[in-house]
Write a protein that holds these residues in place. Structure first.
Motif, short mmCIF file in Angstrom:
data_model
loop_
_atom_site.label_atom_id
_atom_site.label_comp_id
_atom_site.label_asym_id
_atom_site.label_seq_id
_atom_site.Cartn_x
_atom_site.Cartn_y
_atom_site.Cartn_z
N VAL A 298 54.83 10.81 -19.92
CA VAL A 298 54.22 9.75 -20.67
C VAL A 298 55.44 8.59 -21.78
O VAL A 298 55.34 7.21 -20.76
N THR A 299 56.36 9.13 -21.82
CA THR A 299 57.20 7.90 -22.39
C THR A 299 58.29 7.21 -21.42
O THR A 299 58.94 6.18 -21.69
N LEU B 130 51.08 8.86 -28.14
CA LEU B 130 51.91 9.28 -28.61
C LEU B 130 52.93 8.96 -27.57
O LEU B 130 53.78 7.90 -27.93
N GLY B 131 53.19 9.21 -26.18
CA GLY B 131 53.51 9.39 -25.39
C GLY B 131 54.52 7.48 -25.65
O GLY B 131 55.30 6.70 -25.74
N LYS C 260 53.65 16.17 -20.76
CA LYS C 260 52.89 15.61 -20.55
C LYS C 260 53.62 14.08 -21.49
O LYS C 260 53.61 12.65 -20.57
N VAL C 261 53.58 14.15 -22.92
CA VAL C 261 53.63 13.10 -23.91
C VAL C 261 55.41 12.14 -22.95
O VAL C 261 54.77 11.43 -23.37
N SER D 104 44.94 10.83 -27.01
CA SER D 104 46.56 11.39 -27.88
C SER D 104 47.54 11.54 -27.24
O SER D 104 48.44 10.79 -27.84
N ARG D 105 47.25 12.21 -25.67
CA ARG D 105 48.81 12.12 -24.98
C ARG D 105 49.66 10.65 -24.70
O ARG D 105 50.36 10.29 -25.12
N ASP E 280 51.42 20.23 -23.96
CA ASP E 280 51.33 18.49 -24.53
C ASP E 280 52.76 18.17 -23.98
O ASP E 280 52.66 16.73 -24.12
N LEU F 282 49.72 10.10 -16.71
CA LEU F 282 49.26 10.02 -17.84
C LEU F 282 48.30 11.30 -16.54
O LEU F 282 48.22 12.83 -16.64
#
Length: 253
Positions: free
Chosen positions: A129-130, A69-70, A125-126, A65-66, A122, A194
Motif C-alpha cells: 500500500v505504501t 497506515l500504508g 500488505k502495508v 487499518s492497513r 501485515d 490492498l
C-alpha cells in the motif's frame, strides 16, 4: 450542468436504483442459476448475518487499518521526496531515473517478491500500500512545486526564510491543488492494491472475505465484499473531494 446537478441530489440515486432493479429482475427471472446470480435480498440477508456476528467488523478494521497506515507512510514520504526532487537538481539527477523507472512497475507485480522477503503478514500488505501511494503523491508534489512561479522563491529568498518556512509557507501551499490531486489518486490506487493483495494472500480483510467465500461457492458473500469495497472506495473519494473543496475555497470552480 454543475449547478443543475447540485440542485438535484436525487439524481445520485438514479443509477444505483436502476442497477439494483435490473439485478433483481435478472436474478428472479430464472434465466441464471441461483448459485451464480443471487438476488439482492439474499445478499442483504448475508450482510446482516456478517454484521451481527461481528465477522464483518473484523474484516473492515483489518483492511482500513492497513490502508490508513500504508497510505499515511506513503503520502508523507512521497510529499517529502517529491518536494526535494523539485527543489534540488542534485536529488533529481541522482534519484530521478530510478524513480521514474520503478514507478512504472505495477504494485501487483511486486507481490511475489514482497511475500518472499516479508511473508504474508501485515508488514507485506502495508508495504505494498505504501508503494502504491508513494509514487502518485511524489510525482504530484514534484510537478506542483516545479509549477510555482519563481517570483515566490525570490521573495522568500529576499526575506531570508529558513528552509522549514519555505516548505510549509511557500512551496506546499502553492502546490496544494496538484498535491491534493496526487493524494486522491494515491488513495484510490492504494485501496485497489490492498484489496488485490488481500485476495492473493492473507487471513483477514475484505479481499480475503471474497476469496474464502469464492472457495465455499458463497456468491452472496462475494457480492457483499464486492459491494462494500465499491462503497468504501466511493466514500473515500467523496470525502477527499469535500476536503479538497474546503481547503481550496479560494480556487475558482
Amino acid at each position: 450542468m454543475r449547478r443543475a446537478f447540485n440542485g438535484q441530489p436525487l439524481l445520485w440515486l438514479l443509477s444505483p436504483a436502476a442497477l439494483l432493479l435490473a439485478w433483481a429482475l435478472a436474478a428472479n427471472s430464472g434465466a441464471f442459476p441461483v448459485q451464480l446470480l443471487v438476488p439482492p435480498q439474499a445478499v442483504y440477508h448475508s450482510f446482516t448475518e456478517l454484521l451481527v456476528s461481528g465477522e464483518l467488523r473484523e474484516h473492515l478494521v483489518a483492511s482500513l487499518s492497513r490502508l490508513g497506515l500504508g497510505f499515511g507512510i506513503g503520502a508523507v514520504a512521497g510529499m517529502a521526496f517529491g518536494t526535494a526532487m523539485a527543489l534540488s537538481r542534485n536529488v533529481e539527477a541522482f534519484c530521478g531515473p530510478l524513480f521514474h523507472c520503478v514507478r512504472q512497475i505495477p504494485s501487483i507485480a511486486l507481490i511475489p517478491m514482497f511475500i518472499l522477503f516479508f511473508g504474508v503478514d501485515d508488514v507485506f500488505k502495508v508495504l505494498i500500500v505504501t508503494k502504491a501511494a508513494f509514487f502518485p503523491v511524489a510525482l504530484a508534489a514534484c510537478e506542483g512545486v516545479r509549477a510555482i512561479p519563481r517570483a515566490y522563491f525570490e521573495v522568500a529568498s529576499l526575506y531570508r526564510l529558513p528552509l522549514r518556512s519555505l516548505l510549509t509557507e511557500v512551496a506546499l501551499p502553492a502546490a496544494a491543488p496538484t498535491l491534493l490531486t496526487g493524494l486522491r489518486i494515491g488513495l484510490s490506487r492504494a485501496w485497489m492494491v490492498l484489496v488485490a493483495t488481500e485476495l492473493l494472500a492473507g487471513d483477514i480483510g475484505l479481499g480475503q472475505l471474497i476469496e474464502m467465500s469464492r472457495q465455499m461457492l458463497r456468491i452472496d458473500l462475494v457480492m457483499v465484499g464486492v459491494l462494500l469495497i465499491g462503497l468504501i472506495g466511493f466514500c473515500l473519494e467523496g470525502g477527499f473531494h469535500l476536503l479538497e473543496k474546503r481547503l481550496l475555497r479560494w480556487k475558482p470552480l
